[in-house]
Motif scaffolding. Structure first.
Motif, PDB file in Angstrom:
ATOM      1  N   GLY A  21       0.800  -1.218   0.000  1.00 29.68           N
ATOM      2  CA  GLY A  21       0.000   0.000   0.000  1.00 29.68           C
ATOM      3  C   GLY A  21       0.830   1.263   0.000  1.00 29.68           C
ATOM      4  N   PHE A  22       1.938   1.290   0.754  1.00 30.62           N
ATOM      5  CA  PHE A  22       2.753   2.507   0.813  1.00 30.62           C
ATOM      6  C   PHE A  22       3.389   2.813  -0.529  1.00 30.62           C
ATOM      7  CE2 PHE A  22       5.686  -0.920   2.038  1.00 30.62           C
ATOM      8  CZ  PHE A  22       6.791  -0.668   1.230  1.00 30.62           C
ATOM      9  N   ALA A  23       3.742   1.770  -1.303  1.00 27.78           N
ATOM     10  CA  ALA A  23       4.344   1.980  -2.621  1.00 27.78           C
ATOM     11  C   ALA A  23       3.309   2.488  -3.616  1.00 27.78           C
ATOM     12  CB  ALA A  23       4.982   0.685  -3.125  1.00 27.78           C
ATOM     13  N   LEU A  85      11.509   1.386  -5.625  1.00 26.67           N
ATOM     14  CA  LEU A  85      10.707   1.143  -4.434  1.00 26.67           C
ATOM     15  C   LEU A  85       9.318   0.670  -4.831  1.00 26.67           C
ATOM     16  CD1 LEU A  85      10.264   1.534  -1.276  1.00 26.67           C
ATOM     17  CD2 LEU A  85       9.279   3.742  -1.897  1.00 26.67           C
ATOM     18  N   MET A  86       8.803   1.217  -5.918  1.00 26.88           N
ATOM     19  CA  MET A  86       7.445   0.871  -6.342  1.00 26.88           C
ATOM     20  C   MET A  86       7.407  -0.505  -6.993  1.00 26.88           C
ATOM     21  SD  MET A  86       6.221   4.626  -7.608  1.00 26.88           S
ATOM     22  CE  MET A  86       7.820   5.328  -7.995  1.00 26.88           C
ATOM     23  N   TRP A  87       8.358  -0.752  -7.888  1.00 22.45           N
ATOM     24  CA  TRP A  87       8.546  -2.113  -8.404  1.00 22.45           C
ATOM     25  C   TRP A  87      10.027  -2.283  -8.740  1.00 22.45           C
ATOM     26  CZ3 TRP A  87       5.358  -5.981  -7.816  1.00 22.45           C
ATOM     27  CH2 TRP A  87       5.718  -7.210  -8.374  1.00 22.45           C
ATOM     28  N   PRO A  88      10.621  -3.379  -8.281  1.00 22.77           N
ATOM     29  CA  PRO A  88      12.060  -3.592  -8.485  1.00 22.77           C
ATOM     30  C   PRO A  88      12.459  -3.525  -9.958  1.00 22.77           C
ATOM     31  CG  PRO A  88      11.173  -5.184  -6.932  1.00 22.77           C
ATOM     32  CD  PRO A  88      10.000  -4.454  -7.487  1.00 22.77           C
ATOM     33  N   LYS A  89      13.534  -2.793 -10.213  1.00 21.69           N
ATOM     34  CA  LYS A  89      14.106  -2.648 -11.556  1.00 21.69           C
ATOM     35  C   LYS A  89      13.166  -1.963 -12.541  1.00 21.69           C
ATOM     36  CE  LYS A  89      18.078  -4.694 -10.765  1.00 21.69           C
ATOM     37  NZ  LYS A  89      19.377  -3.981 -10.850  1.00 21.69           N
ATOM     38  N   SER A  90      12.147  -1.261 -12.042  1.00 17.14           N
ATOM     39  CA  SER A  90      11.207  -0.624 -12.967  1.00 17.14           C
ATOM     40  C   SER A  90      11.869   0.481 -13.776  1.00 17.14           C
ATOM     41  CB  SER A  90       9.990  -0.089 -12.217  1.00 17.14           C
ATOM     42  OG  SER A  90      10.359   0.760 -11.163  1.00 17.14           O
ATOM     43  N   LYS A 168      -0.313  11.227   2.623  1.00 15.44           N
ATOM     44  CA  LYS A 168      -0.141   9.778   2.505  1.00 15.44           C
ATOM     45  C   LYS A 168       1.302   9.381   2.768  1.00 15.44           C
ATOM     46  CE  LYS A 168      -3.945   8.879  -0.719  1.00 15.44           C
ATOM     47  NZ  LYS A 168      -4.309   8.505  -2.102  1.00 15.44           N
ATOM     48  N   GLU A 169       2.252  10.158   2.251  1.00 19.05           N
ATOM     49  CA  GLU A 169       3.660   9.839   2.466  1.00 19.05           C
ATOM     50  C   GLU A 169       4.063  10.038   3.924  1.00 19.05           C
ATOM     51  OE1 GLU A 169       6.231  11.688  -0.416  1.00 19.05           O
ATOM     52  OE2 GLU A 169       4.841  11.242  -2.051  1.00 19.05           O
ATOM     53  N   ILE A 170       3.505  11.069   4.555  1.00 16.77           N
ATOM     54  CA  ILE A 170       3.788  11.296   5.976  1.00 16.77           C
ATOM     55  C   ILE A 170       3.289  10.105   6.791  1.00 16.77           C
ATOM     56  CG2 ILE A 170       3.241  12.743   7.974  1.00 16.77           C
ATOM     57  CD1 ILE A 170       3.043  15.117   5.980  1.00 16.77           C
ATOM     58  N   MET A 180      11.003   1.982   7.127  1.00 14.84           N
ATOM     59  CA  MET A 180      10.041   0.906   7.236  1.00 14.84           C
ATOM     60  C   MET A 180       9.398   0.911   8.617  1.00 14.84           C
ATOM     61  SD  MET A 180       9.696  -0.733   4.391  1.00 14.84           S
ATOM     62  CE  MET A 180       9.718   0.906   3.666  1.00 14.84           C
ATOM     63  N   THR A 181       8.093   1.025   8.651  1.00 16.81           N
ATOM     64  CA  THR A 181       7.336   0.953   9.889  1.00 16.81           C
ATOM     65  C   THR A 181       6.696  -0.429   9.992  1.00 16.81           C
ATOM     66  OG1 THR A 181       5.297   1.729   8.845  1.00 16.81           O
ATOM     67  CG2 THR A 181       6.821   3.413   9.683  1.00 16.81           C
ATOM     68  N   ALA A 182       6.151  -0.739  11.171  1.00 18.13           N
ATOM     69  CA  ALA A 182       5.469  -2.026  11.353  1.00 18.13           C
ATOM     70  C   ALA A 182       4.311  -2.147  10.359  1.00 18.13           C
ATOM     71  CB  ALA A 182       4.973  -2.148  12.788  1.00 18.13           C
ATOM     72  N   ARG A 183       3.632  -1.025  10.142  1.00 17.85           N
ATOM     73  CA  ARG A 183       2.506  -1.019   9.201  1.00 17.85           C
ATOM     74  C   ARG A 183       2.979  -1.354   7.788  1.00 17.85           C
ATOM     75  NH1 ARG A 183       0.146   3.269   6.250  1.00 17.85           N
ATOM     76  NH2 ARG A 183      -2.078   2.991   5.821  1.00 17.85           N
ATOM     77  N   ASN A 184       4.104  -0.762   7.375  1.00 22.97           N
ATOM     78  CA  ASN A 184       4.626  -1.032   6.037  1.00 22.97           C
ATOM     79  C   ASN A 184       5.083  -2.479   5.894  1.00 22.97           C
ATOM     80  OD1 ASN A 184       4.163   1.639   5.485  1.00 22.97           O
ATOM     81  ND2 ASN A 184       6.309   2.272   5.601  1.00 22.97           N
ATOM     82  N   ILE A 185       5.691  -2.997   6.945  1.00 23.60           N
ATOM     83  CA  ILE A 185       6.155  -4.386   6.906  1.00 23.60           C
ATOM     84  C   ILE A 185       4.979  -5.340   6.744  1.00 23.60           C
ATOM     85  CG2 ILE A 185       7.250  -6.213   8.278  1.00 23.60           C
ATOM     86  CD1 ILE A 185       9.058  -3.955   9.450  1.00 23.60           C
TER      87      ILE A 185
END
Length: 379
Positions: A21-23, A85-90, A168-170, A180-185
């Protein structure tokens, strides 16, 4: 083309299911209440085109000449930060697709592939967007690397004078660099394919900036370093030495009024991109299409005028060119392709955009891209 995803909207829907979701929020989000983000696309879609059905028609060609080079379509891939970050090697995926489709790819200073990597993929046929460094020495090193790699078009930013307020980014902890937060993990655990691809690719880094970042910095100090490294506000005093040093095409991104446009022309720039940073900086500003239309009338024949922001389809590309743009750039649309389909996604997104634009040109009876303004219905 994969018939399961025949539009950018379907690619976006698929991407959302594959990304944490964060990405996804980082890719799709804007500033404040995202008013201008929505306005960008909605006002492009207020543009109407006039078809001519009974004229002789020999077929439509999307070929477009820009700064002396002929491209296969009147659009390119805009610079996007933190693609990996959004998709690897994009970043690499989209550079490869741009090369295959003969359209320009623009690399951001804070992209996740290096100047040299993109130069190798594109055989030196790429653009470079410079976030202006606070120190002249770093500025000159980046210019030298870009030129040595074959880059002939430099884009400098006017539309990011300050750090944006993006709720959203905040909430997601997406600063520079991301933390990385617990939510992001927890979000990552729900997207195993994304995690697996990240493990294979390695963690996303600012590859172009990597040689200048002190080793051993923790996340907090790396963020502080990046914040101090760049000076956001572009001024005439900064543009003059860039014009003197850069021997290729110099383009300013973020021009939205005639006063700034005339200053840019007087400083010797070769073109300007009408942009509001994808609705990520000023929520109360105009959409991109409105200043484009004004500037196209005021500056006709004086400069090369490009636009990005809000363009999501081949129809949007046609409407933007009809409104006065010589060329267009898209950031989110190609990224949706890479995030939805990985290595195949760049090609998918570009095929969609080309096919849609071709249909529009054939439908209205427009044989050349430069004739699209003659089909504009003035409102």
């Amino acid at each position: 083309m994969d018939s399961r995803y025949p539009s950018i909207e379907w690619l976006a829907e698929r991407a959302k299911k594959r990304m944490p979701g964060f990405a996804y929020d980082y890719l799709t989000g804007g500033c404040f209440s995202e008013v201008n983000l929505a306005r960008n696309t909605s006002e492009i879609r207020d543009v109407q085109l006039q078809p001519h059905y009974l004229r002789d028609f020999k077929g439509a060609s999307q070929e477009t000449t820009l700064f002396g080079k002929t491209y296969d379509a009147p659009f390119g891939i805009a610079p996007v930060g933190l693609q990996g970050l959004m998709w690897p090697k994009s970043c690499e995926i989209l550079a490869k697709a741009a090369k295959q489709h003969n359209i320009p790819f623009c690399l951001s200073t804070v992209g996740t592939a290096s100047i040299e990597t993109i130069a190798e993929i594109t055989e030196g046929d790429f653009w470079f967007q410079l976030y202006h460094p606070a120190e002249d020495e770093l500025r000159d090193k980046l210019l030298e690397r870009a030129w040595a790699a074959g880059c002939k078009t430099l884009v400098i930013l006017a539309d990011t004078p300050t750090f944006a307020y993006r709720p959203k980014e905040i909430r997601n902890g997406l600063s520079i660099p991301p933390r990385m937060t617990a939510r992001n993990i927890m979000q990552m655990m729900g997207r195993p394919r994304w995690v697996w691809e990240q493990l294979l690719a390695g963690k996303p880094e600012f590859q172009t900036m990597k040689p200048y970042i002190p080793k051993g910095l923790n996340m907090k100090h790396l963020g502080l370093f990046m914040n101090k490294t760049f000076s956001g506000r572009l001024t005439e005093a900064k543009i003059k030495p860039l014009r003197d040093k850069w021997k290729g095409n110099l383009v300013i991104k973020g021009i939205v009024n005639e006063e700034d446009a005339n200053k840019a022309i007087a400083l010797g720039v070769d073109g300007m991109i009408v942009s509001n940073h994808g609705g990520r900086q000023l929520d109360s500003g105009e959409s991109t299409i409105k200043p484009l239309n004004k500037l196209a009338k005021a500056l006709k024949g004086k400069t090369t005028l490009l636009m990005d922001g809000g363009i999501r389809s081949g129809v949007d590309i046609a409407s933007t060119v009809a409104s006065g743009a010589d060329f267009t750039f898209l950031g989110r649309a190609p990224m949706f392709g890479a995030c939805a389909m990985g290595a195949k996604g760049g090609d998918q997104a570009l095929q969609i955009l080309k096919r849609q634009l071709q249909q529009v040109m054939e439908q209205v009876g427009c044989e050349r891209v430069e004739d699209l303004p003659s089909h504009l219905i003035e409102q």
